[in-house]
Scaffold this motif. Structure first.
Motif, short mmCIF file in Angstrom:
data_model
loop_
_atom_site.label_atom_id
_atom_site.label_comp_id
_atom_site.label_asym_id
_atom_site.label_seq_id
_atom_site.Cartn_x
_atom_site.Cartn_y
_atom_site.Cartn_z
N ASN A 144 0.84 -1.20 0.00
CA ASN A 144 0.00 0.00 0.00
C ASN A 144 0.88 1.25 0.00
N THR B 164 -8.69 -11.59 -2.36
CA THR B 164 -8.94 -11.49 -0.92
C THR B 164 -7.66 -11.11 -0.18
N THR B 165 -6.54 -11.73 -0.58
CA THR B 165 -5.25 -11.40 0.04
C THR B 165 -4.87 -9.96 -0.23
N SER C 226 -6.85 -7.48 -0.76
CA SER C 226 -7.73 -6.64 0.05
C SER C 226 -7.17 -6.47 1.46
N LYS C 227 -6.65 -7.56 2.03
CA LYS C 227 -6.08 -7.49 3.38
C LYS C 227 -4.81 -6.64 3.40
N LEU C 228 -4.01 -6.74 2.34
CA LEU C 228 -2.75 -5.99 2.29
C LEU C 228 -2.98 -4.49 2.11
N THR C 229 -4.02 -4.13 1.39
CA THR C 229 -4.23 -2.73 1.04
C THR C 229 -5.35 -2.06 1.83
N GLY C 230 -6.22 -2.86 2.42
CA GLY C 230 -7.37 -2.28 3.09
C GLY C 230 -8.45 -1.80 2.14
N PRO D 162 -11.37 -2.99 -0.81
CA PRO D 162 -12.13 -4.19 -1.18
C PRO D 162 -11.99 -4.58 -2.65
#
Length: 275
Positions: free
Chosen positions: A39, A249-250, A252-256, A258
């Motif tokens: 990010n 999905t991964t 999304s978790k790394l960047t915040g 969706p």
């Protein structure tokens, strides 16, 4: 402009510049690529860490370059499906414009079964199909992929900004892409990517890379990301997307932000292979 964007530009401006002419010896057209996804907050930290070890590419006084790319594929999305299914060797056809210099290239990227990426390209007048064909684009594409511009269609466009770094030893290039946006020509759907940053380390073989230690320090791990494939999955729900759902999905978790597969659209001509 956010505080994070200001930090990115601040640290970028502290790096010594390198021109295109000075980079002429490190084109790396036949190379190994390693991608990382993170990010903007981590990008600001990375640009602080690289001080004293990297140059920043500068063209006409600019260190952030603007790109627009149109990907072409067959009606049944051969290139997308090959990537989705992990086929090697595989190719992609794209027409990329460097917006700041108004230069456009038809490019074919080929990934072989040894993990190496080779890129071949020719100059074309514009992204218009007629201009590409008049410049020899069909013969060029056919010689590398078997497809001509009579058998392929524009599918996905992306626009993004890029920072390019070069290590002091001039043995590698690091491209850093952000503010990526997609438009799908088949569905009319647009998609954004929030504060996503895609880092790509490009080097000839596995020569020593000073950036790897810095990436590990920031816990930024290798993570594949195809702009064409992810952009397609986000904007065309009629495509086969099984392989990319977990990846998104991964991310999304790394960047915040969706990242989601597009919903199926029943009134859109479904030319994709979905089985």
């Amino acid at each position: 402009m956010s505080e994070t964007d200001k930090q990115i530009l601040h640290w970028l401006e502290q790096l010594p510049p390198i021109s295109l002419d000075e980079m002429s010896g490190i084109k790396l057209m036949n190379r190994t690529d390693t991608k990382f996804v993170t990010n903007k907050e981590h990008l600001a930290e990375l640009l602080e860490l690289v001080q004293g070890q990297y140059y920043a590419q500068q063209i006409d006084g600019l260190r952030v370059a603007n790109y627009r790319t149109v990907y072409w594929d067959t009606p049944r999305h051969r290139f997308y499906i090959d990537h989705h299914n992990g086929l090697q060797p595989r190719q992609k056809i794209r027409v990329r414009t460097y917006l700041d210099s108004d230069m456009t290239f038809l490019e074919v990227k080929i990934k072989n079964n040894h993990g190496r990426t080779k890129k071949k390209r020719i100059t074309v007048p514009s992204q218009d199909k007629a201009d590409v064909v008049a410049a020899g684009g069909s013969d060029f594409a056919q010689s590398l992929t078997g497809e001509t511009f009579d058998s392929i269609l524009p599918t996905v466009q992306n626009q993004f900004q890029r920072i390019t770094l070069v290590n002091y030893g001039k043995t590698e290039r690091l491209t850093i892409d952000f503010n990526v946006a997609f438009h799908n020509f088949e569905t009319g759907i647009d998609a954004q990517t929030g504060n996503l940053v895609i880092i790509e380390l490009k080097r000839d073989g596995n020569v020593f890379s000073p950036i790897l230690k810095m990436l590990r320090q920031l816990r930024i791990k290798p993570h594949g990301f195809s702009k064409y494939c992810i952009g397609s999955a986000m904007t065309n729900g009629n495509l086969k997307t099984n392989t990319f759902k977990f990846k998104m999905t991964t991310i999304s978790k790394l960047t915040g932000y969706p990242f989601r597969v597009a919903s199926r659209i029943s009134n859109v001509d479904n030319r994709a292979v979905t089985k």
